[in-house]
Write a protein that holds these residues in place. Structure first.
Motif, mmCIF file in Angstrom:
data_model
loop_
_atom_site.group_PDB
_atom_site.id
_atom_site.type_symbol
_atom_site.label_atom_id
_atom_site.label_comp_id
_atom_site.label_asym_id
_atom_site.label_seq_id
_atom_site.Cartn_x
_atom_site.Cartn_y
_atom_site.Cartn_z
ATOM 1 N N UNK A 150 -15.721 -6.140 27.937
ATOM 2 C CA UNK A 150 -17.132 -6.387 27.572
ATOM 3 C C UNK A 150 -18.044 -5.716 28.595
ATOM 4 N N UNK A 151 -19.273 -5.444 28.192
ATOM 5 C CA UNK A 151 -20.259 -4.831 29.099
ATOM 6 C C UNK A 151 -21.663 -5.166 28.619
ATOM 7 N N UNK A 152 -22.620 -5.071 29.549
ATOM 8 C CA UNK A 152 -24.009 -5.394 29.201
ATOM 9 C C UNK A 152 -24.916 -4.270 29.695
ATOM 10 N N UNK A 153 -25.832 -3.854 28.844
ATOM 11 C CA UNK A 153 -26.716 -2.725 29.148
ATOM 12 C C UNK A 153 -28.182 -3.149 29.248
ATOM 13 N N UNK A 154 -28.900 -2.468 30.137
ATOM 14 C CA UNK A 154 -30.359 -2.513 30.058
ATOM 15 C C UNK A 154 -30.869 -1.083 30.186
ATOM 16 N N UNK A 155 -32.159 -0.899 29.894
ATOM 17 C CA UNK A 155 -32.708 0.449 29.789
ATOM 18 C C UNK A 155 -32.892 1.099 31.153
ATOM 19 N N UNK A 156 -32.690 2.429 31.220
ATOM 20 C CA UNK A 156 -33.010 3.160 32.452
ATOM 21 C C UNK A 156 -34.511 3.097 32.678
ATOM 22 N N UNK A 213 -29.352 -8.802 32.429
ATOM 23 C CA UNK A 213 -28.059 -8.138 32.194
ATOM 24 C C UNK A 213 -27.001 -8.674 33.158
ATOM 25 N N UNK A 214 -27.384 -8.850 34.445
ATOM 26 C CA UNK A 214 -26.444 -9.384 35.446
ATOM 27 C C UNK A 214 -25.986 -10.788 35.042
ATOM 28 N N UNK A 215 -26.957 -11.615 34.664
ATOM 29 C CA UNK A 215 -26.658 -13.013 34.313
ATOM 30 C C UNK A 215 -25.764 -13.073 33.071
ATOM 31 N N UNK A 216 -26.101 -12.281 32.046
ATOM 32 C CA UNK A 216 -25.306 -12.273 30.808
ATOM 33 C C UNK A 216 -23.890 -11.811 31.107
ATOM 34 N N UNK A 241 -39.499 0.288 24.658
ATOM 35 C CA UNK A 241 -40.767 -0.306 24.239
ATOM 36 C C UNK A 241 -40.781 -1.823 24.316
ATOM 37 N N UNK A 242 -39.675 -2.421 24.790
ATOM 38 C CA UNK A 242 -39.612 -3.890 24.890
ATOM 39 C C UNK A 242 -40.618 -4.389 25.911
ATOM 40 N N UNK A 243 -41.319 -5.459 25.566
ATOM 41 C CA UNK A 243 -42.297 -6.035 26.498
ATOM 42 C C UNK A 243 -41.722 -7.257 27.205
ATOM 43 N N UNK A 244 -40.461 -7.587 26.882
ATOM 44 C CA UNK A 244 -39.824 -8.768 27.482
ATOM 45 C C UNK A 244 -38.458 -8.327 28.027
ATOM 46 N N UNK A 245 -37.814 -9.183 28.868
ATOM 47 C CA UNK A 245 -36.468 -8.841 29.311
ATOM 48 C C UNK A 245 -35.565 -8.614 28.096
ATOM 49 N N UNK A 246 -34.881 -7.460 28.066
ATOM 50 C CA UNK A 246 -34.127 -7.083 26.873
ATOM 51 C C UNK A 246 -32.810 -6.416 27.261
ATOM 52 N N UNK A 247 -31.735 -6.830 26.603
ATOM 53 C CA UNK A 247 -30.419 -6.245 26.899
ATOM 54 C C UNK A 247 -29.621 -6.008 25.616
ATOM 55 N N UNK A 248 -28.613 -5.159 25.745
ATOM 56 C CA UNK A 248 -27.611 -4.955 24.686
ATOM 57 C C UNK A 248 -26.284 -5.478 25.226
ATOM 58 N N UNK A 249 -25.650 -6.375 24.466
ATOM 59 C CA UNK A 249 -24.358 -6.897 24.887
ATOM 60 C C UNK A 249 -23.262 -6.328 23.982
ATOM 61 N N UNK A 250 -22.222 -5.785 24.603
ATOM 62 C CA UNK A 250 -21.053 -5.290 23.861
ATOM 63 C C UNK A 250 -19.926 -6.279 24.134
ATOM 64 N N UNK A 251 -19.548 -7.031 23.095
ATOM 65 C CA UNK A 251 -18.695 -8.209 23.315
ATOM 66 C C UNK A 251 -17.201 -7.917 23.422
ATOM 67 N N UNK A 252 -16.757 -6.734 23.007
ATOM 68 C CA UNK A 252 -15.326 -6.443 23.042
ATOM 69 C C UNK A 252 -15.038 -5.295 22.097
#
Ligand SMILES: [Zn+2]
Length: 293
Positions: A150-156, A213-216, A241-252
């Motif tokens: 699994x891995x978690x992404x946030x925007x550059x 992302x770290x917490x997730x 364009x997200x105005x709030x904390x936003x992540x992509x989670x890849x679960x497996x």
């Protein structure tokens, strides 16, 4: 009209871009504002208080984004199940859990059934409803069958401004306003104060996304028995364009011969719901402490 149609109409209203808090008074003869208010009220009345449940303090609105949908099927797993179904199933279960434990919070999905949705539409919806948190739910696939985890992404950080290619047929200013067709566009001087303010907000959003992302990801590590591929940064259109904390989670990895079977199991989904619920609580605590030092 059946209740399913009413909910469908409400969801359609959300997805078609109306502001969630103030839906049009009448859609097909249904007063949507009244329906949503009744839903909120029923949830609060029927709520069974759980002694162990920690309340959410900083987070009020959560948008969960089941990846893919409709024609865009996502990855095809070794169990012959497309990713778009797994993400929707996970989103519904996580929503049910969060809603049961936190009746004051509004948990909104970007899609409620199997239909397509553009990347920018997903984040625009989250911006419109003033979401405090956005999690895009995905499962991974690789041509190499041994890839797993699994891995978690946030925007550059330098890619937080929505790209114009994301907004089809319209030119959009940095404040999100449509400024007309390219041929009648006039160069407008940018107010330096406005620019600085927006830049600070983007910086804050990016820092908080990194923290989320770290917490997730560390919560996934505590709940899933798989390889931790870590927190990564990438240029994901769904996060731009997200105005709030936003992540992509890849679960497996649905493409892995063993993990591909795990991810379709109820046990795996329950572990993911536990992990994400836990992460949301922890992030809420961090935000609360940050806002009230
Ligand atoms: Zn995906």
């Amino acid at each position: 009209m059946k209740i399913r149609d009413i909910i469908g109409a409400a969801a359609l209203c959300i997805i078609s871009g109306s502001v969630y808090a103030v839906p049009p008074a009448n859609v097909r003869g249904v007063d949507l504002a009244a329906v949503l208010a009744a839903h909120d009220r029923v949830r609060q009345i029927t709520h069974q208080p759980n002694e162990d449940a920690r309340p959410l303090r900083a987070i009020r609105t959560i948008v969960l984004d089941p990846g893919h949908g409709g024609e865009n099927q996502g990855a095809l797993g070794v169990c012959d199940v497309h990713e778009k179904y797994l993400t929707l199933e996970l989103a519904y279960e996580l929503r049910a859990r969060l809603q049961a434990e936190h009746p004051d919070a509004r948990i909104i999905l970007t899609r409620y059934w199997d239909h397509g949705l553009g990347l920018s539409e997903r984040i625009e919806l989250a911006n419109k409803v003033n979401a405090d948190l956005f999690i895009s739910l995905h499962y991974n696939a690789a041509t190499h069958p041994r890839a797993l985890g699994f891995e978690t992404y946030f925007l550059r950080a330098n890619e937080t401004i929505p790209g114009q290619e994301e907004v089809k047929g319209e030119m959009v200013a940095s404040n999100g306003q449509v400024v007309g067709a390219p041929e009648d566009q006039v160069e407008q001087p940018v107010d330096p104060i406005v620019f600085m303010r927006e830049d600070l907000l983007r910086q804050k959003q990016n820092e908080e996304s990194g923290l989320l992302a770290e917490v997730v990801n560390s919560s996934l590590a505590g709940h899933l028995n798989s390889v931790n591929r870590g927190v990564k940064q990438a240029n994901f259109g769904v996060l731009r364009g997200a105005k709030m904390p936003a992540v992509v989670m890849e679960a497996g990895f649905v493409s892995h011969p063993e993990e591909g079977h795990d991810v379709v199991s109820v046990e795996h989904r329950t572990a993911l719901v536990d992990a994400l619920h836990n992460a949301i609580l922890e992030f809420d605590e961090k935000l609360t402490r940050k806002n009230n030092p």
